[in-house]
Design a protein around this motif. Sequence first.
Motif, PDB file in Angstrom:
ATOM      1  N   ASP A 498       0.776  -1.064   0.009  1.00  0.00           N
ATOM      2  CA  ASP A 498      -0.084   0.112   0.004  1.00  0.00           C
ATOM      3  C   ASP A 498       0.702   1.161   0.192  1.00  0.00           C
ATOM      4  OD1 ASP A 498       1.110  -0.452   2.588  1.00  0.00           O
ATOM      5  OD2 ASP A 498      -1.082  -0.320   3.571  1.00  0.00           O
ATOM      6  N   THR A 499       1.968   1.190   0.528  1.00  0.00           N
ATOM      7  CA  THR A 499       2.872   2.404   0.812  1.00  0.00           C
ATOM      8  C   THR A 499       3.382   2.606  -0.692  1.00  0.00           C
ATOM      9  OG1 THR A 499       4.652   1.094   1.637  1.00  0.00           O
ATOM     10  CG2 THR A 499       3.406   2.320   3.133  1.00  0.00           C
ATOM     11  N   THR A 500       3.791   1.468  -1.509  1.00  0.00           N
ATOM     12  CA  THR A 500       4.315   1.653  -2.615  1.00  0.00           C
ATOM     13  C   THR A 500       3.246   2.408  -3.495  1.00  0.00           C
ATOM     14  OG1 THR A 500       5.673  -0.256  -2.308  1.00  0.00           O
ATOM     15  CG2 THR A 500       5.351   0.659  -4.695  1.00  0.00           C
ATOM     16  N   VAL A 501       1.890   1.917  -3.653  1.00  0.00           N
ATOM     17  CA  VAL A 501       1.026   2.335  -4.527  1.00  0.00           C
ATOM     18  C   VAL A 501       0.517   3.703  -3.966  1.00  0.00           C
ATOM     19  CG1 VAL A 501      -1.443   2.194  -4.927  1.00  0.00           C
ATOM     20  CG2 VAL A 501      -0.119   0.203  -4.471  1.00  0.00           C
ATOM     21  N   LEU A 502       0.663   4.293  -2.748  1.00  0.00           N
ATOM     22  CA  LEU A 502       0.468   5.765  -2.357  1.00  0.00           C
ATOM     23  C   LEU A 502       1.385   6.386  -2.672  1.00  0.00           C
ATOM     24  CD1 LEU A 502      -1.622   4.772   1.187  1.00  0.00           C
ATOM     25  CD2 LEU A 502      -2.502   5.543  -0.852  1.00  0.00           C
ATOM     26  N   SER A 503       2.637   6.011  -2.607  1.00  0.00           N
ATOM     27  CA  SER A 503       3.628   6.909  -3.078  1.00  0.00           C
ATOM     28  C   SER A 503       3.532   7.350  -4.497  1.00  0.00           C
ATOM     29  CB  SER A 503       5.193   5.998  -2.901  1.00  0.00           C
ATOM     30  OG  SER A 503       5.451   6.015  -1.482  1.00  0.00           O
ATOM     31  N   SER A 504       3.071   6.276  -5.137  1.00  0.00           N
ATOM     32  CA  SER A 504       2.893   6.757  -6.784  1.00  0.00           C
ATOM     33  C   SER A 504       1.821   7.564  -6.938  1.00  0.00           C
ATOM     34  CB  SER A 504       2.888   5.228  -7.475  1.00  0.00           C
ATOM     35  OG  SER A 504       3.670   4.328  -7.364  1.00  0.00           O
ATOM     36  N   LEU A 505       0.704   7.348  -6.216  1.00  0.00           N
ATOM     37  CA  LEU A 505      -0.509   8.011  -6.240  1.00  0.00           C
ATOM     38  C   LEU A 505      -0.230   9.651  -5.582  1.00  0.00           C
ATOM     39  CD1 LEU A 505      -3.548   8.198  -6.463  1.00  0.00           C
ATOM     40  CD2 LEU A 505      -3.614   7.333  -4.074  1.00  0.00           C
ATOM     41  N   ALA A 506       0.193   9.748  -4.376  1.00  0.00           N
ATOM     42  CA  ALA A 506       0.579  11.059  -3.980  1.00  0.00           C
ATOM     43  C   ALA A 506       1.466  11.847  -4.851  1.00  0.00           C
ATOM     44  CB  ALA A 506       1.020  10.703  -2.500  1.00  0.00           C
ATOM     45  N   THR A 507       2.442  11.226  -5.712  1.00  0.00           N
ATOM     46  CA  THR A 507       3.242  12.109  -6.489  1.00  0.00           C
ATOM     47  C   THR A 507       3.134  12.015  -8.013  1.00  0.00           C
ATOM     48  OG1 THR A 507       4.882  10.046  -6.738  1.00  0.00           O
ATOM     49  CG2 THR A 507       5.361  11.408  -4.939  1.00  0.00           C
ATOM     50  N   GLY A 508       1.968  11.279  -8.447  1.00  0.00           N
ATOM     51  CA  GLY A 508       1.580  11.213  -9.746  1.00  0.00           C
ATOM     52  C   GLY A 508       2.376  10.350 -10.684  1.00  0.00           C
ATOM     53  N   ALA A 509       3.033   9.232 -10.001  1.00  0.00           N
ATOM     54  CA  ALA A 509       3.845   8.461 -10.943  1.00  0.00           C
ATOM     55  C   ALA A 509       3.224   6.920 -11.249  1.00  0.00           C
ATOM     56  CB  ALA A 509       4.994   7.975  -9.914  1.00  0.00           C
ATOM     57  N   ASP A 510       3.764   6.600 -12.427  1.00  0.00           N
ATOM     58  CA  ASP A 510       3.318   5.210 -12.839  1.00  0.00           C
ATOM     59  C   ASP A 510       4.006   4.333 -11.736  1.00  0.00           C
ATOM     60  OD1 ASP A 510       4.210   2.715 -14.193  1.00  0.00           O
ATOM     61  OD2 ASP A 510       2.742   3.503 -15.678  1.00  0.00           O
ATOM     62  N   LEU A 511       2.824   3.364 -11.392  1.00  0.00           N
ATOM     63  CA  LEU A 511       3.361   2.518 -10.338  1.00  0.00           C
ATOM     64  C   LEU A 511       4.536   1.772 -10.719  1.00  0.00           C
ATOM     65  CD1 LEU A 511       2.874   1.099  -7.544  1.00  0.00           C
ATOM     66  CD2 LEU A 511       1.327  -0.335  -8.462  1.00  0.00           C
ATOM     67  N   MET A 512       4.572   1.017 -11.766  1.00  0.00           N
ATOM     68  CA  MET A 512       5.537   0.086 -12.144  1.00  0.00           C
ATOM     69  C   MET A 512       7.020   0.873 -12.457  1.00  0.00           C
ATOM     70  SD  MET A 512       4.584  -2.732 -11.529  1.00  0.00           S
ATOM     71  CE  MET A 512       6.376  -3.443 -11.826  1.00  0.00           C
ATOM     72  N   ASP A 513       6.888   2.201 -13.189  1.00  0.00           N
ATOM     73  CA  ASP A 513       7.984   3.140 -13.232  1.00  0.00           C
ATOM     74  C   ASP A 513       8.780   3.567 -11.833  1.00  0.00           C
ATOM     75  OD1 ASP A 513       7.827   3.013 -15.656  1.00  0.00           O
ATOM     76  OD2 ASP A 513       6.779   5.178 -16.000  1.00  0.00           O
ATOM     77  N   HIS A 514       7.741   3.611 -10.875  1.00  0.00           N
ATOM     78  CA  HIS A 514       8.015   3.808  -9.590  1.00  0.00           C
ATOM     79  C   HIS A 514       8.946   2.403  -8.865  1.00  0.00           C
ATOM     80  CE1 HIS A 514       8.639   4.489  -5.241  1.00  0.00           C
ATOM     81  NE2 HIS A 514       7.673   3.979  -4.797  1.00  0.00           N
ATOM     82  N   VAL A 515       8.323   1.661  -8.990  1.00  0.00           N
ATOM     83  CA  VAL A 515       8.905   0.130  -8.558  1.00  0.00           C
ATOM     84  C   VAL A 515      10.367   0.061  -9.305  1.00  0.00           C
ATOM     85  CG1 VAL A 515       8.803  -2.222  -8.448  1.00  0.00           C
ATOM     86  CG2 VAL A 515       6.731  -0.919  -8.011  1.00  0.00           C
ATOM     87  N   ASN A 516      10.278   0.046 -10.575  1.00  0.00           N
ATOM     88  CA  ASN A 516      11.702  -0.295 -11.351  1.00  0.00           C
ATOM     89  C   ASN A 516      12.680   0.660 -11.352  1.00  0.00           C
ATOM     90  OD1 ASN A 516      10.471  -2.323 -12.851  1.00  0.00           O
ATOM     91  ND2 ASN A 516       9.521  -1.099 -14.334  1.00  0.00           N
ATOM     92  N   THR A 517      12.466   1.889 -10.837  1.00  0.00           N
ATOM     93  CA  THR A 517      13.585   2.620 -10.631  1.00  0.00           C
ATOM     94  C   THR A 517      13.896   2.759  -9.101  1.00  0.00           C
ATOM     95  OG1 THR A 517      11.752   4.788 -10.365  1.00  0.00           O
ATOM     96  CG2 THR A 517      12.807   4.364 -12.449  1.00  0.00           C
ATOM     97  N   GLN A 518      13.000   2.716  -8.071  1.00  0.00           N
ATOM     98  CA  GLN A 518      13.473   2.441  -6.657  1.00  0.00           C
ATOM     99  C   GLN A 518      14.249   1.347  -6.394  1.00  0.00           C
ATOM    100  OE1 GLN A 518      10.984   3.713  -2.782  1.00  0.00           O
ATOM    101  NE2 GLN A 518      10.076   1.465  -3.718  1.00  0.00           N
TER     102      GLN A 518
END
Length: 541
Positions: A498-518
């Motif tokens: 949920d924190t990964t999803v919410l980090s993407s949600l709050a910053t307007g990021a693509d979820l898998m882009d966030h996962v792949n870069t983090q």
Amino acid sequence: MSDPAEPDASITDVQDSGAVPPDAPDETGDEGTWWRRWVVAALVLGGLGAAVSVAGDIPKTDGHYGFWSVLPPLIAIVLAFWLQEVVSALFIGIAAGGIIAGQVNIIDAFLLPAIGTEDFALILLVYLWALGGLIGLWTRTGGALRFARWAGEKMVTGPKTAKFFTWMMGLVFHQGGTISTVLTGATARPIGDQHDVSHEELSYVVDSTASPAATLIPFNVWPIYVGGLVAGTIPLIQTTQEGIAFFFSSIWANFYALFAVALTLLFAWEVLPWVPSKKMRDATERARTTGKLDRDEATPLTSRELTEMNVPDDYAPGLIDFLAPIGTLLGVAIIPYVATYFFMGWTGGENPDPLLLIAEAFVLAVLAGMGIALFKGMDFQKVIDGFIDGCKGVTIGAIILALAVSLKEVADAVGTAEYVVATVGGALSPTILPGLFVVLCLIIAFSTGTSWGTYAVVFPVALPLAWSLSQDPLFITLCFGAVVGGSVYGDQCSPISDTTVLSSLATGADLMDHVNTQLPLASVAGGLAILLYTLLAVLFV
């Protein structure tokens, strides 16, 4: 981009900056790949069903089905990375769990029990709809972007200071994973957008200063929760109060969190000798040179309703439009809890329920934003329209979270955590045990998307196991810190957290882009933690 210091500058056009590309696919995926997902689903579920039929009645021993128990989260995670899309991957993982557990009616067995819980209602109503509604209000009042201009005038002068500001907000909002991501992301995103900070960069800083910071500055519910889990597991920790005290005394041994927060600071100031993620380097270059905050094919979790400004011509945005809701949220959610924790927590008094405080805080923050807008003369219908647009803007996040918590129900039903603990826990050696705990917790938290759930299944096994090998307090502290940090490591990297999803949600990021870069950056911190645990165990145990 508009000059944040220019008084009469236009608020912004986030779509032009690349936050939501005009040709981006919608949440259901583009027409060229939908058929592939159906084919993959049919092959995976059909093949699994055939394998289960051949295997016959799968016995459940010690709470798990053997290797079958890891297949549902493993399938979901592999497909999420392969298809670069999470909704169908999660659904296939849930369906796979239904086949293994013999409960093919996944709606009745998993979906309804998961989304019908009080915890999910809190996430849906407070973190998603209240957060979305508040951001939607800011698209009408311009409050967040007005704050961005003010912050730019005071301290933010470019991408580095914008990321450093985000890092600081992550430490300020250290109450826990979800609340930290929501508050930090909502505060920092308009500032990052103004200074061409890619959403991949911003979501990493937000996520990496959420749960890690909460375990390092634990004036929150984390030590109380963990203290209750470890009480009575070993002679050294007999009561919850002793467990809380041990949590505080072991902060120095939470090496993953220490490395993660420090690495994020170096990343924010752009002083890392080398960023171990090519996709992150590409995202930084793209944002700085073209102003595109997301890649062209990205599907940001935050939809256009939350990224396009629609401030009425007769409304003058002011700092009060941002500071009043945020101040209300902080005043209600954090200050009373911290004060009560200090004055009552150590005297045997009843600690406050942080979830109730947070729920009330979010609702009151939305009401405060509405009240300020109405008081300043905005039409009532425009206020409501902004709130509704914000709620619509987080629909995809709500769907992903609903499926994620359902997959956790599946993992519980098939015994994923129990199998991993029973399998990996057999490698017994004091010198490798702390590092092994990091790996074990990484696997469980990454597979289930929850650090707290990992604590619940690992601590009752990990501490007695460590105590059986050595009663040295240093060794116990290292093992304790390894479980705390390793669980956060896996949770932070998991695409179903949920924190990964919410980090993407709050910053307007693509979820898998966030996962792949983090993932590469977080893994550097995790690798350093494992090396340090092993070194200290070899030298001193």
